[in-house]
Enzyme design. Structure first.
Site, PDB file in Angstrom:
ATOM      1  N   LYS A  87       1.054  -1.093  -0.087  1.00 63.37           N
ATOM      2  CA  LYS A  87      -0.035   0.092   0.214  1.00 63.37           C
ATOM      3  C   LYS A  87       0.876   1.102  -0.147  1.00 63.37           C
ATOM      4  O   LYS A  87       1.671   1.466   0.950  1.00 63.37           O
ATOM      5  CB  LYS A  87      -0.830  -0.165   1.371  1.00 63.37           C
ATOM      6  CG  LYS A  87      -1.976   0.409   1.252  1.00 63.37           C
ATOM      7  CD  LYS A  87      -3.126   0.334   2.351  1.00 63.37           C
ATOM      8  CE  LYS A  87      -4.265   1.243   2.468  1.00 63.37           C
ATOM      9  NZ  LYS A  87      -5.037   0.990   3.763  1.00 63.37           N
TER      10      LYS A  87
HETATM   11  C1  E4P Z   1      -8.077   2.092   3.461  1.00 66.02           C
HETATM   12  O1  E4P Z   1      -7.629   1.214   3.133  1.00 66.02           O
HETATM   13  C2  E4P Z   1      -8.006   2.765   5.091  1.00 66.02           C
HETATM   14  O2  E4P Z   1      -7.345   1.732   5.851  1.00 66.02           O
HETATM   15  C3  E4P Z   1      -9.323   3.016   5.417  1.00 66.02           C
HETATM   16  O3  E4P Z   1     -10.491   2.700   4.884  1.00 66.02           O
HETATM   17  C4  E4P Z   1      -9.446   4.399   6.173  1.00 66.02           C
HETATM   18  O4  E4P Z   1     -10.555   4.552   6.759  1.00 66.02           O
HETATM   19  P1  E4P Z   1     -10.928   5.811   7.962  1.00 66.02           P
HETATM   20  O5  E4P Z   1     -11.386   7.147   7.116  1.00 66.02           O
HETATM   21  O6  E4P Z   1     -12.148   5.084   8.467  1.00 66.02           O
HETATM   22  O7  E4P Z   1      -9.614   5.831   8.743  1.00 66.02           O
END
Ligand code: E4P
Length: 218
Positions: A87
């Site tokens: 990522k």
């Molecule tokens: C994406 O892969 C992130 O881990 C995640 O969806 C972020 O979400 P949040 O806005 O609830 O922190």
């Protein structure tokens, strides 16, 4: 649409996996911190544990922000398990790193995407997945689901293979809206996945069927 769970919590991953409908996992440094996983070695071990619990892709995020650092870190993450997806944040060096990973057969998830222009860059670099954060967009009084529709349209027009992974999901309704919008994947908190089961008419209907069976059969 594929269902990923967005957590580093092993109990929640286990519960979602047991439902038989889980296709993968996404994590991020905040989710790892929430579970108290600290120290580079422990973090790497935790990724391996997660990979051994599910059969689909597991996103593991780099914390470097420079090209060389991201490439080195990503190589290390990818070597942990065949299901690891590296990522990478949506920044200039991130896009360059994604291009390197693409050319070297390493799967990537371009994260922290908030616009169609950013999603276009991720696709051009060959990202395997792109993560628009729809909940955070909604938080700012914009329309996250509309962004998913826009990205899906652009990718369809040009035949980009990058999968649209709707992230930052806040509710069960978000999941349904993302499915309607054509997202390839939604990564969700366990509560939003479980919320999809709920309908009062299902509960009332089942209660009546069981009561009628009992009345008829003693
Ligand atoms: C994406 O892969 C992130 O881990 C995640 O969806 C972020 O979400 P949040 O806005 O609830 O922190």
């Amino acid at each position: 649409m594929k269902f990923f769970i967005d957590t580093a919590n092993l109990d929640q991953i286990k519960e979602a996996e047991a439902l038989g409908i889980l296709d993968g996992v996404t994590t991020n440094p905040s989710l790892m911190a929430k579970e108290g996983i600290k120290g580079a070695d422990n973090i790497l071990k935790h990724y391996v544990t997660i990979c051994n619990m599910v059969s689909g892709p597991v996103s593991a995020e780099v914390i470097s922000t420079d090209y060389n650092g991201m490439v080195e870190e990503g190589k290390k993450l990818a070597a942990l398990h065949p299901n690891i997806v590296v990522k990478v944040p949506m920044i200039k060096d991130g896009i360059k790193a994604i291009k390197w990973f693409t050319d070297n057969g390493i799967k990537t998830n371009c994260t922290l995407v908030f616009s169609a222009g950013q999603a276009l860059l991720a696709a051009k670099a060959g990202a395997s997945m792109v993560s628009p954060f729809i909940g955070r967009i909604d938080d700012g009084n914009w329309d996250g689901v509309q962004l998913i529709e826009q990205i899906v349209r652009i990718y369809d027009t040009y035949g980009y293979q990058t999968e649209v992974l709707a992230a930052s999901i806040r509710s069960s309704l978000h999941i349904v809206k993302c499915a309607e919008a054509g997202a390839d994947i939604a990564t969700c908190p366990l509560s939003s996945i479980l919320g999809l089961f709920s309908h009062p008419l299902t509960d009332i209907g089942l209660e009546k069927f069981l009561a009628d069976y009992k009345k008829n059969n003693g």
